[in-house]
Design a protein around this motif. Structure first.
Motif, PDB file in Angstrom:
ATOM      1  N   CYS A  80       0.846  -1.192   0.000  1.00 12.73           N
ATOM      2  CA  CYS A  80       0.000   0.000   0.000  1.00 12.73           C
ATOM      3  C   CYS A  80       0.886   1.249   0.000  1.00 12.73           C
ATOM      4  O   CYS A  80       1.751   1.400   0.867  1.00 12.73           O
ATOM      5  CB  CYS A  80      -0.924   0.009   1.222  1.00 12.73           C
ATOM      6  SG  CYS A  80      -1.924   1.521   1.311  1.00 12.73           S
ATOM      7  N   SER A  82       0.006   4.114   0.715  1.00 10.62           N
ATOM      8  CA  SER A  82      -0.397   5.049   1.754  1.00 10.62           C
ATOM      9  C   SER A  82       0.102   4.616   3.140  1.00 10.62           C
ATOM     10  O   SER A  82       0.772   5.375   3.822  1.00 10.62           O
ATOM     11  CB  SER A  82      -1.913   5.190   1.738  1.00 10.62           C
ATOM     12  OG  SER A  82      -2.314   6.159   2.672  1.00 10.62           O
ATOM     13  N   CYS A  83      -0.210   3.382   3.554  1.00 14.59           N
ATOM     14  CA  CYS A  83       0.174   2.955   4.911  1.00 14.59           C
ATOM     15  C   CYS A  83       1.407   2.048   4.915  1.00 14.59           C
ATOM     16  O   CYS A  83       1.943   1.745   5.979  1.00 14.59           O
ATOM     17  CB  CYS A  83      -0.991   2.263   5.605  1.00 14.59           C
ATOM     18  SG  CYS A  83      -1.473   0.691   4.877  1.00 14.59           S
ATOM     19  N   CYS A 120      -4.629   0.238  -0.220  1.00 12.12           N
ATOM     20  CA  CYS A 120      -5.392  -0.853   0.390  1.00 12.12           C
ATOM     21  C   CYS A 120      -6.828  -0.398   0.714  1.00 12.12           C
ATOM     22  O   CYS A 120      -7.122   0.796   0.699  1.00 12.12           O
ATOM     23  CB  CYS A 120      -4.688  -1.381   1.641  1.00 12.12           C
ATOM     24  SG  CYS A 120      -4.780  -0.301   3.078  1.00 12.12           S
ATOM     25  N   CYS A 123      -7.166   2.196   3.586  1.00 13.49           N
ATOM     26  CA  CYS A 123      -6.721   3.551   3.230  1.00 13.49           C
ATOM     27  C   CYS A 123      -7.707   4.198   2.276  1.00 13.49           C
ATOM     28  O   CYS A 123      -7.966   5.394   2.365  1.00 13.49           O
ATOM     29  CB  CYS A 123      -5.322   3.513   2.620  1.00 13.49           C
ATOM     30  SG  CYS A 123      -4.054   3.186   3.863  1.00 13.49           S
TER      31      CYS A 123
HETATM   32 ZN    ZN Z   1      -3.080   1.199   3.322  1.00 15.72          ZN
END
Ligand code: ZN
Ligand code: ZN
Length: 133
Positions: A80, A82-83, A120, A123
């Motif tokens: 992911c 983002s995370c 994901c 997110c």
């Molecule tokens: Zn994520």
């Protein structure tokens, strides 16, 4: 009584197996909560040792770096953006791809890794919630 080093090694392995695709730093940080006396270098060295013994699989995922995988058979990953979470991809390992690269480069291919990048579900849901506010 179990030797202290043996106990430390056990804690490190248990932690690496419990976490999902952890980096050595993530294992180290989780291990500290069980045994604050364990050094960073020890955790890194022990993880390398387990990877060499085949108890963990060392995989390189771009942006994460080296991660330690409890799934020992070769497989692909998704990360992911983002995370940073890394997950497994339910896709057959493509030996024929390696064979083709071998045929075209003349290089004996020993292994290959493939990583996919995205956002994901968690997110994506969070971004949609934030967009509404
Ligand atoms: Zn994520
Ligand atoms: Zn994996």
């Amino acid at each position: 009584m179990i030797h202290r080093n043996t106990r430390q090694k056990q804690i490190i392995l248990e932690t690496a197996l419990r976490l999902d695709h952890p980096t050595a730093t993530e294992v180290y940080e989780a291990v500290l909560q069980k045994d604050p006396g364990i050094g960073r270098a020890t955790v890194f060295r022990v993880l390398k040792g387990y990877a060499a013994e085949g108890k963990l699989r060392s995989v390189y995922v771009p942006d994460s770096g080296e991660i330690f995988d409890k799934t020992l058979s070769p497989h692909y990953h998704v990360r992911c953006r983002s995370c940073g979470r890394v997950g497994d991809v339910p896709l057959q390992y493509m030996d024929e791809l390696a064979a083709r690269v071998e045929a075209e480069t003349g290089m004996e291919i020993l292994s290959h890794e493939l990583s996919f990048f995205g956002i994901c579900r968690d997110c994506k849901a969070r971004e949609q919630t934030e967009a509404k506010q």
